[in-house]
Motif scaffolding. Structure first.
Motif, short mmCIF file in Angstrom:
data_model
loop_
_atom_site.label_atom_id
_atom_site.label_comp_id
_atom_site.label_asym_id
_atom_site.label_seq_id
_atom_site.Cartn_x
_atom_site.Cartn_y
_atom_site.Cartn_z
N MET A 1 13.82 75.66 27.82
CA MET A 1 12.76 76.37 28.50
C MET A 1 11.46 75.59 28.39
SD MET A 1 11.67 79.29 30.04
CE MET A 1 12.58 80.74 29.67
N ARG A 2 11.14 75.08 27.21
CA ARG A 2 9.89 74.34 27.01
C ARG A 2 9.86 73.09 27.88
NH1 ARG A 2 5.51 73.90 23.81
NH2 ARG A 2 4.87 71.83 23.16
N LEU B 1 7.02 72.20 30.73
CA LEU B 1 6.24 70.97 30.73
C LEU B 1 6.41 70.21 32.04
CD1 LEU B 1 6.70 69.75 27.05
CD2 LEU B 1 4.63 70.67 28.11
N GLU B 2 7.64 70.18 32.57
CA GLU B 2 7.87 69.51 33.85
C GLU B 2 7.08 70.20 34.96
OE1 GLU B 2 12.11 69.49 34.41
OE2 GLU B 2 12.41 67.92 32.91
N LEU B 3 7.05 71.52 34.94
CA LEU B 3 6.30 72.27 35.95
C LEU B 3 4.81 71.97 35.83
CD1 LEU B 3 6.48 74.26 38.28
CD2 LEU B 3 6.31 76.10 36.63
N ILE C 1 -0.40 80.50 39.13
CA ILE C 1 0.57 80.21 40.18
C ILE C 1 1.73 79.38 39.63
CG2 ILE C 1 0.91 79.02 42.38
CD1 ILE C 1 -2.01 79.89 43.08
N ALA C 2 1.41 78.40 38.79
CA ALA C 2 2.47 77.59 38.16
C ALA C 2 3.39 78.46 37.32
CB ALA C 2 1.85 76.48 37.31
N ARG C 3 2.81 79.42 36.63
CA ARG C 3 3.62 80.34 35.82
C ARG C 3 4.56 81.15 36.71
NH1 ARG C 3 0.09 84.12 32.43
NH2 ARG C 3 -0.14 85.10 34.44
N ALA C 4 4.06 81.58 37.86
CA ALA C 4 4.92 82.31 38.80
C ALA C 4 6.04 81.42 39.31
CB ALA C 4 4.08 82.86 39.96
N LEU C 5 5.74 80.15 39.55
CA LEU C 5 6.77 79.23 40.04
C LEU C 5 7.88 79.01 39.02
CD1 LEU C 5 4.52 76.55 41.76
CD2 LEU C 5 5.96 78.28 42.87
N ALA C 6 7.56 79.21 37.75
CA ALA C 6 8.57 79.03 36.69
C ALA C 6 9.73 80.00 36.85
CB ALA C 6 7.93 79.18 35.32
N THR C 7 9.52 81.10 37.56
CA THR C 7 10.59 82.08 37.77
C THR C 7 11.49 81.70 38.95
OG1 THR C 7 9.30 83.50 39.24
CG2 THR C 7 9.12 83.91 36.85
N GLU C 8 11.17 80.57 39.59
CA GLU C 8 11.92 80.07 40.74
C GLU C 8 12.03 81.10 41.86
OE1 GLU C 8 15.61 78.39 39.35
OE2 GLU C 8 14.56 77.03 37.99
#
Length: 129
Positions: free
Chosen positions: A1-2, A6-8, A35-42
């Motif tokens: 997950m980490r 980091l990649e995101l 927004i990046a955090r939201a993208l983490a949920t794909e």
């Protein structure tokens, strides 16, 4: 997950801030981080509710570029409610305009910008017209 997080962050040019407390970041960067955090949920669909609220013109332009980049890189549909028309017109394929909760027009940014109902509702008309 980490590793994925980091990649995101790297993809969104935020990796250099990985050890910072989110609340201490400038407002525009906080929005990008959200927004990046939201993208983490794909997600298949990204919903944004007035993402440029409270931003200065430079932050708004940076956010516009960022959202456009996300749309293009992720080939993602973005549903956005926003009052900053420059942002809307720069990144939207289709625009829907509501006036007091009623749809008054829809179409490409160019069509919407030139629609007399939009001009009347949002810019007003002179008494002499």
């Amino acid at each position: 997950m980490r590793k994925e997080a980091l990649e995101l962050l790297e993809m969104q040019n935020l990796a250099h801030l990985k050890d910072e407390i989110a609340g201490s970041l400038p407002y525009g960067i906080q929005r990008r981080l959200e927004i990046a955090r939201a993208l983490a949920t794909e997600p298949k669909l990204l919903l944004l509710d007035e993402p440029a609220a409270g931003m200065n013109p430079q932050e708004t332009q940076e956010l516009t570029d960022f959202i456009g980049q996300i749309r293009d890189e992720y080939d993602m549909t973005i549903f956005m409610i926003e009052h900053h028309m420059d942002l809307v017109m720069q990144i939207s394929d289709r625009v829907y305009v509501l006036d007091f909760g009623k749809l008054i027009t829809e179409g490409t940014p160019e069509v919407v910008q030139n629609d007399p109902r939009v001009i009347e509702a949002y810019l007003g008309v002179s008494e002499d017209a």
